[in-house]
Design an enzyme around this catalytic site. Structure first.
Site, mmCIF file in Angstrom:
data_model
loop_
_atom_site.group_PDB
_atom_site.id
_atom_site.type_symbol
_atom_site.label_atom_id
_atom_site.label_comp_id
_atom_site.label_asym_id
_atom_site.label_seq_id
_atom_site.Cartn_x
_atom_site.Cartn_y
_atom_site.Cartn_z
ATOM 1 N N ARG A 191 6.985 -18.374 8.037
ATOM 2 C CA ARG A 191 5.534 -18.548 8.068
ATOM 3 C C ARG A 191 5.164 -19.970 7.668
ATOM 4 O O ARG A 191 5.968 -20.652 7.019
ATOM 5 C CB ARG A 191 4.903 -17.551 7.065
ATOM 6 C CG ARG A 191 5.263 -16.112 7.376
ATOM 7 C CD ARG A 191 5.416 -15.276 6.110
ATOM 8 N NE ARG A 191 6.019 -13.967 6.419
ATOM 9 C CZ ARG A 191 5.328 -12.893 6.742
ATOM 10 N NH1 ARG A 191 4.012 -12.929 6.735
ATOM 11 N NH2 ARG A 191 5.944 -11.771 7.042
ATOM 12 N N ASP A 239 2.693 -1.353 -4.221
ATOM 13 C CA ASP A 239 3.706 -0.300 -4.269
ATOM 14 C C ASP A 239 4.859 -0.457 -3.282
ATOM 15 O O ASP A 239 5.759 0.387 -3.228
ATOM 16 C CB ASP A 239 3.039 1.077 -4.066
ATOM 17 C CG ASP A 239 2.307 1.167 -2.731
ATOM 18 O OD1 ASP A 239 2.428 0.226 -1.911
ATOM 19 O OD2 ASP A 239 1.601 2.170 -2.518
ATOM 20 N N GLY A 240 4.811 -1.498 -2.448
ATOM 21 C CA GLY A 240 5.918 -1.707 -1.507
ATOM 22 C C GLY A 240 5.902 -0.770 -0.307
ATOM 23 O O GLY A 240 6.832 -0.781 0.504
ATOM 24 N N LYS A 273 9.442 -2.470 7.407
ATOM 25 C CA LYS A 273 8.186 -2.770 6.710
ATOM 26 C C LYS A 273 7.664 -1.475 6.085
ATOM 27 O O LYS A 273 7.417 -0.502 6.795
ATOM 28 C CB LYS A 273 7.171 -3.348 7.702
ATOM 29 C CG LYS A 273 5.876 -3.792 7.052
ATOM 30 C CD LYS A 273 5.029 -4.611 8.004
ATOM 31 C CE LYS A 273 3.676 -4.925 7.388
ATOM 32 N NZ LYS A 273 2.804 -5.678 8.307
ATOM 33 N N ASP A 328 -0.043 -17.522 5.253
ATOM 34 C CA ASP A 328 1.164 -16.689 5.152
ATOM 35 C C ASP A 328 1.263 -15.699 6.309
ATOM 36 O O ASP A 328 2.265 -14.993 6.431
ATOM 37 C CB ASP A 328 1.197 -15.941 3.812
ATOM 38 C CG ASP A 328 -0.069 -15.160 3.540
ATOM 39 O OD1 ASP A 328 -1.140 -15.786 3.463
ATOM 40 O OD2 ASP A 328 -0.002 -13.919 3.438
ATOM 41 N N ASN A 329 0.223 -15.654 7.147
ATOM 42 C CA ASN A 329 0.290 -14.775 8.320
ATOM 43 C C ASN A 329 0.436 -15.569 9.614
ATOM 44 O O ASN A 329 0.193 -15.047 10.695
ATOM 45 C CB ASN A 329 -0.967 -13.895 8.390
ATOM 46 C CG ASN A 329 -0.994 -12.858 7.275
ATOM 47 O OD1 ASN A 329 0.051 -12.510 6.727
ATOM 48 N ND2 ASN A 329 -2.162 -12.382 6.929
HETATM 49 P P1 AMP Z 1 -1.093 -9.150 3.960
HETATM 50 O O1 AMP Z 1 -2.529 -9.225 3.581
HETATM 51 O O2 AMP Z 1 -0.690 -7.819 4.566
HETATM 52 O O3 AMP Z 1 -0.649 -10.312 4.793
HETATM 53 O O4 AMP Z 1 -0.268 -9.194 2.599
HETATM 54 C C1 AMP Z 1 -0.366 -10.236 1.680
HETATM 55 C C2 AMP Z 1 0.766 -10.124 0.690
HETATM 56 O O5 AMP Z 1 0.690 -8.879 0.000
HETATM 57 C C3 AMP Z 1 2.142 -10.186 1.305
HETATM 58 O O6 AMP Z 1 2.968 -10.891 0.437
HETATM 59 C C4 AMP Z 1 2.559 -8.733 1.391
HETATM 60 O O7 AMP Z 1 3.953 -8.551 1.360
HETATM 61 C C5 AMP Z 1 1.910 -8.165 0.154
HETATM 62 N N1 AMP Z 1 1.606 -6.729 0.287
HETATM 63 C C6 AMP Z 1 0.666 -6.152 1.066
HETATM 64 N N2 AMP Z 1 0.686 -4.817 0.901
HETATM 65 C C7 AMP Z 1 1.665 -4.536 0.023
HETATM 66 C C8 AMP Z 1 2.195 -3.338 -0.557
HETATM 67 N N3 AMP Z 1 1.700 -2.151 -0.272
HETATM 68 N N4 AMP Z 1 3.202 -3.465 -1.442
HETATM 69 C C9 AMP Z 1 3.709 -4.674 -1.759
HETATM 70 N N5 AMP Z 1 3.265 -5.828 -1.267
HETATM 71 C C10 AMP Z 1 2.259 -5.772 -0.385
HETATM 72 MG MG MG Z 2 0.922 -10.923 5.553
#
Ligand code: AMP
Ligand code: MG
Length: 493
Positions: A197, A139-140, A127, A266-267
């Protein structure tokens, strides 16, 4: 399954079950995706306990090649890394396609439980490993701060006996990542029985790909419940299992005072594991209205809303089964959720109080929580103190300001425990001395950002075994100092 005692052995042991399965069916559920290696990576922490559970020798991570792998440098390795697509409802609204925006799965590791002999596949995922086709505008990357928080919290959950994804190791680096300020890019190696998910199923339902939806459910059944493969009611069983596991998970969260913070579909994991640690928080002072996420303006995901949000999410998931299970059945299964959750929560609270399972005086439980809320009493500390004596000690009394109310409650309590068959010692096995208090996590993060990982090690030790005394770390069990407020967190990670 041979013991994994060398790095090459680990690489050779990685399956590509998910990849091979969906590749052969030509279903668009993942993208081949190479990690972008971190600059000057340092492997700062390995989860030795978890290595043992996975049958890995932890010193295989003490090599350059292991560090390369865990920092996203897969040069020369024959792996099939993938990122997976999913969609979801975020804060009650359909968000469309999301996906692994910064997570890349390297493959799966097979293990066999020594006692049950049950075989499992574990997704091994990086991750923060760089851009994927699902990164959208981001930015991944993941920063060290949030990677440490996820590492510690998933281990804290496991230590508490609550189903969760796990964490294998942490890598930091010189890669610069822009958040509110410039921070160090990090990678957490996340390990899970699966990362499917609610939103993974929603993705295929809403994009009108019924064959892919069925293929994903069938894959999940085959991976986790192969004994249901040939049953006519396998979809009903699978959906019911998700309902009951979600109810059980949330009952457990409520009993330990855990607030997830972003309960979007999605979580939510279809196996009922805690997934995606972002702006989470354990309650310090008991406050059911607590909102740990500063971006949650309306308190949709406040502590006390979690049980109903679980049901909301299951209703969203139910839509995905609308062509596979009769409507009446879906409704009747959804109706199992609330009583299952309440029953487990009440039983867990009885255990925390040292009362017998058949004690149904729930008003009595609620009365205590009402006083604790009013007097802002530390949730974890109170129950641990109660476990030592089951009586109103000075140590307990000084936590309260409503003296008459708590004395009256204790008069009643002492009568109840007298007739309870539950041994006092068992209360120490259900009331943790330690939870991952946010101010402690912050301290460990600050030190780690300065290159000192000692505090991270201490926290790991106490949260992995939170029911033990750890006398030398007693101060980590104390309530938040009165001049501090529980810190809320943003989604920035
Ligand atoms: P989260 O709120 O962490 O559950 O993320 C929601 C979505 O945003 C998911 O699809 C994550 O993979 C994506 N995401 C969160 N942070 C990043 C990041 N820094 N770069 C790319 N995708 C992100
Ligand atoms: Mg998430």
């Amino acid at each position: 399954m041979s013991a994994v005692n060398t790095f090459d052995n680990l690489i050779n042991s990685l399956n590509s079950d998910f990849f091979d399965h969906f590749n052969s069916k030509d279903i668009d559920i993942f993208s081949n995706c190479q990690p972008t290696p971190l600059e000057n990576p340092r492997l700062i922490h390995v989860n030795k306990r978890f290595c043992i559970e996975l049958g890995l020798k932890h010193n295989i991570f003490e090599t350059e090649r292991a560090k390369d792998l865990m920092s996203g440098n897969l040069a020369g390795l024959s792996l099939k890394p993938i990122s997976v697509v999913y969609s979801g409802h975020q804060f009650g609204t359909w968000a469309g396609q999301l996906g692994d925006g910064r997570a890349i799965t390297l493959g799966e590791l097979a293990t066999k439980d020594q006692t049950t002999q049950i075989e499992s596949l574990w997704d091994i995922q990086l991750k923060g490993a760089g851009l994927t086709p699902y990164s959208r505008f981001a930015d991944g990357r993941a920063v060290l701060r949030s990677s440490i928080r996820e590492y510690l919290c998933s281990e804290a959950m496991h230590g508490l006996g609550i189903p969760t994804t796990r964490a294998l190791c942490l890598v930091t680096s010189d890669t610069k990542v822009q958040r509110e300020s410039i921070e160090s890019g990090a990678i957490l190696c996340r390990v899970a029985k699966n990362h499917i998910r609610f939103g993974s199923l929603e993705h295929f339902y809403y994009s009108e790909q019924p064959d892919a939806l069925i293929a994903l459910i069938d894959y999940s059944i085959n991976r986790h419940f192969p004994e249901w493969n040939n049953l006519k009611d396998k979809y009903e069983r699978f959906f019911t299992n998700t309902i009951l596991k979600t109810a059980s998970l949330i009952a457990k969260w409520q009993s330990v005072g855990f607030c997830h913070g972003v309960l979007n579909t999605d979580n939510m994991c279809i196996l009922g594991n805690t997934l995606d640690y972002g702006p989470f928080g354990f309650l310090d002072r008991y406050d059911p209205m607590w909102i740990c996420n500063t971006s949650d303006y309306n308190g949709r995901y406040s502590f006390h809303n979690q049980p109903s949000v679980g049901l909301w999410n299951l209703n969203a998931l139910a839509t995905c089964f609308s062509k596979l299970i009769k409507k009446e059945k879906i409704i009747s299964k959804l109706r199992l959720y609330e009583p299952a959750l309440v029953k487990e929560y009440r039983a867990l609270m009885n255990q925390k109080l040292g009362l017998s399972d058949d004690s149904t005086d729930y008003k009595f439980q609620d009365e205590l929580l009402k006083i604790m809320q009013r007097d802002k009493v530390d949730y974890t500390f109170f129950f641990r103190q109660l476990s030592y004596t089951r009586s109103l000690t000075d140590e307990i009394l000084k936590l309260f300001s409503s003296i008459d109310d708590i004395k009256e409650w204790f008069e009643n309590y002492e009568l109840k425990v007298k007739s309870s068959k539950v041994h006092q010692r068992s209360m120490l096995e259900v009331n943790p001395k330690f939870t991952l208090r946010n101010h402690l996590a912050q301290k460990a993060i600050k030190k780690a950002e300065e290159g000192d990982f000692q505090e991270l090690k201490v926290l790991e030790k106490i949260i992995q075994a939170p029911y033990e005394e750890h006398k030398e770390y007693h101060q980590y069990s104390l309530p938040l100092p009165t001049d501090l407020q529980s810190q809320r967190l943003s989604c920035s990670s």
